[in-house]
Design a protein around this motif. Sequence first.
Motif, PDB file in Angstrom:
ATOM      1  N   THR A   7     -23.528 -69.095  30.923  1.00  0.00           N
ATOM      2  CA  THR A   7     -24.515 -68.057  30.633  1.00  0.00           C
ATOM      3  C   THR A   7     -25.850 -68.532  31.195  1.00  0.00           C
ATOM      4  O   THR A   7     -26.146 -69.732  31.174  1.00  0.00           O
ATOM      5  N   HIS A  17     -29.105 -63.543  24.623  1.00  0.00           N
ATOM      6  CA  HIS A  17     -28.416 -64.746  24.146  1.00  0.00           C
ATOM      7  C   HIS A  17     -28.355 -64.779  22.621  1.00  0.00           C
ATOM      8  O   HIS A  17     -27.377 -65.246  22.039  1.00  0.00           O
ATOM      9  N   SER A  39     -25.397 -73.302  30.169  1.00  0.00           N
ATOM     10  CA  SER A  39     -26.018 -72.295  29.303  1.00  0.00           C
ATOM     11  C   SER A  39     -27.360 -72.828  28.808  1.00  0.00           C
ATOM     12  O   SER A  39     -27.554 -74.047  28.712  1.00  0.00           O
TER      13      SER A  39
END
Length: 181
Positions: A7, A17, A39
């Motif tokens: 991500t 998020h 991420s």
Amino acid sequence: MKLRVATVWLGGCSGCHMSFLDLDEFLIELADLIELVYSPVMDVKEFPGNVDVCLIEGAVCNEDNLEILHKIRARTKVLVSFGDCAVTGNVPAIRNQLGAGSTENVLQRAYVDSAQDNPRVPKADGIVPQLLARVTPVHEAVHVEYFLPGCPPPAASIKALMVQVLSGTTPKLEGTQLKFG
Ligand code: SF4
């Protein structure tokens, strides 16, 4: 073998998020099924190779966004525009209405007009990435396989996407939006 998932947070507020974290107990199930390889919620500096799926939050606002986006595209099989900023430009793209002078106006407002102390725009390399003349959605910079709209996308939609990706079924496309069911 576990799906390698990343991500990324470009020009966004991190709300997408936060919605991912709203998956709550499904995160525990996910942990058994995916390997999170990059991420903002972990400390990995370099975007890795051989990534299966990457969720991209935020619009493309500056040179750093553009550089990592091209790297991500080259190293990832499936890109998902994750949230309205990635899908349309949304909030960060408001500055496009200021036209050609938008970058100077934004920097002036942020670092000079709103400053309480030491009002000046930082000039040193590596401090403030060079702003692009125009903020764009992700798909204007690189090819994107899927769009997951919402500001932020609801956790239920994120879960539906992840379930379909994990089951090997292709999420159905309707217009520019993911359609589940
Ligand atoms: S889509 Fe909404 S929640 Fe997501 S980064 Fe943009 S402003 Fe934040």
